[in-house]
Design an enzyme around this catalytic site. Sequence first.
Site, PDB file in Angstrom:
ATOM      1  N   GLY A 147       0.811  -1.217   0.000  1.00  0.00           N
ATOM      2  CA  GLY A 147       0.000   0.000   0.000  1.00  0.00           C
ATOM      3  C   GLY A 147       0.835   1.254   0.000  1.00  0.00           C
ATOM      4  N   TYR A 150     -14.377  -2.142   9.633  1.00  0.00           N
ATOM      5  CA  TYR A 150     -12.978  -1.730   9.738  1.00  0.00           C
ATOM      6  C   TYR A 150     -12.439  -2.021  11.139  1.00  0.00           C
ATOM      7  CZ  TYR A 150      -8.863   1.321   9.598  1.00  0.00           C
ATOM      8  OH  TYR A 150      -7.595   1.823   9.658  1.00  0.00           O
ATOM      9  N   ASP A 184      -1.442  -7.319  -5.644  1.00  0.00           N
ATOM     10  CA  ASP A 184      -2.818  -7.358  -5.147  1.00  0.00           C
ATOM     11  C   ASP A 184      -2.845  -8.308  -3.961  1.00  0.00           C
ATOM     12  OD1 ASP A 184      -5.497  -7.613  -4.613  1.00  0.00           O
ATOM     13  OD2 ASP A 184      -6.061  -8.343  -6.606  1.00  0.00           O
ATOM     14  N   SER A 202       1.551   3.338  -2.563  1.00  0.00           N
ATOM     15  CA  SER A 202       1.342   4.306  -3.635  1.00  0.00           C
ATOM     16  C   SER A 202       0.900   5.663  -3.118  1.00  0.00           C
ATOM     17  CB  SER A 202       0.305   3.768  -4.632  1.00  0.00           C
ATOM     18  OG  SER A 202      -0.925   3.490  -3.979  1.00  0.00           O
ATOM     19  N   SER A 203       0.419   5.727  -1.863  1.00  0.00           N
ATOM     20  CA  SER A 203      -0.036   7.003  -1.302  1.00  0.00           C
ATOM     21  C   SER A 203      -0.086   6.903   0.218  1.00  0.00           C
ATOM     22  CB  SER A 203      -1.426   7.374  -1.845  1.00  0.00           C
ATOM     23  OG  SER A 203      -2.389   6.402  -1.455  1.00  0.00           O
ATOM     24  N   SER A 244      -2.027  -1.534  12.582  1.00  0.00           N
ATOM     25  CA  SER A 244      -3.298  -1.635  13.275  1.00  0.00           C
ATOM     26  C   SER A 244      -3.874  -0.226  13.343  1.00  0.00           C
ATOM     27  CB  SER A 244      -3.098  -2.247  14.653  1.00  0.00           C
ATOM     28  OG  SER A 244      -4.321  -2.344  15.348  1.00  0.00           O
ATOM     29  N   LYS A 297      -9.337  -4.556  12.358  1.00  0.00           N
ATOM     30  CA  LYS A 297      -8.192  -4.109  13.150  1.00  0.00           C
ATOM     31  C   LYS A 297      -8.086  -4.886  14.464  1.00  0.00           C
ATOM     32  CE  LYS A 297      -6.539  -1.067  10.319  1.00  0.00           C
ATOM     33  NZ  LYS A 297      -5.252  -1.344   9.621  1.00  0.00           N
ATOM     34  N   THR A 321      -4.660  11.880   5.773  1.00  0.00           N
ATOM     35  CA  THR A 321      -4.562  11.196   4.484  1.00  0.00           C
ATOM     36  C   THR A 321      -5.937  11.242   3.818  1.00  0.00           C
ATOM     37  OG1 THR A 321      -5.207   9.024   5.358  1.00  0.00           O
ATOM     38  CG2 THR A 321      -2.860   9.603   5.485  1.00  0.00           C
TER      39      THR A 321
END
Length: 271
Positions: free
Chosen positions: A12, A146, A54, A14-15, A132, A150, A181
């Site tokens: 993850g 979500y 992926d 890319s940003s 986490s 976590k 973000t």
Amino acid sequence: MATHRPVALVTGASSGIGNTTARAFVTAGFEVIGTGRSTSGLTPPAGVTFLDLDVTSDESVTAAVQEVIERFGQIDVLVNNAGLGSAGAVEENSVTQAQSLFNLNFFGLVRMTKAVLPHMRAQGRGRIVNLSSVLGVIPQPYMALYVAAKHAIEGYSESLDHEVREHGVRVLLVEPGYTRTAFDANAAQPDTPLPLYAERRRVFDEVVAAAMKTGDDPSVVAKEIVTAATAPKPKLRYTAGPLASRITTARRLVPAGIFDKQIRRFNRMPG
């Protein structure tokens, strides 16, 4: 292409937190591979090699990990950062949506971990740092999927750490609070919305947007991730930022009834 520098693999990347973390590992002297589902049109930060991955695909995970080992000769640190937020009341999230989110946020982490563990055990060292959240230890209405993922990461990581410690591998947790973000903008919206919850959801969106605006910079989280990956005697859990520290401390010390009221007050809920 073996390297004399330690190698960090960050999913993850890319940003957001992942991208900032990849750059922080470069500064710390690592060879860094950052992954994303489609990185071909992206410019990687200086010192970072981008790789398509992926985490919901067994084949993609196996191929990516093997490619990193073949190109760089080793994997010293895996940062499991890839994931997606969720919104909506539980009644508004279908089982299919729940399965999809867990496949990314939890089982993606499991796939990556299982792919790198044999290599780390063979080389007698390694760190797996799992992203986490403070929501891994507290509740959050209208984000139940979500939060559940976590919480699962917390239990999985702590249990696994006991299993692999004798083989020179540590599994560690970093728990951010609200971070500046695009997390909230990218969150999965309920696939079966109900008018009953529309107003509560609107209030929730306002609460989260305000919290994100004043949240920590991603560099705060990245610093804790690098610390977890490099500390000679690492802790199991690293809270990232003052808000995360206050929340996790309150969870431990504040009486349950008072903590419950604080959750409802923060989320502007009745009672």
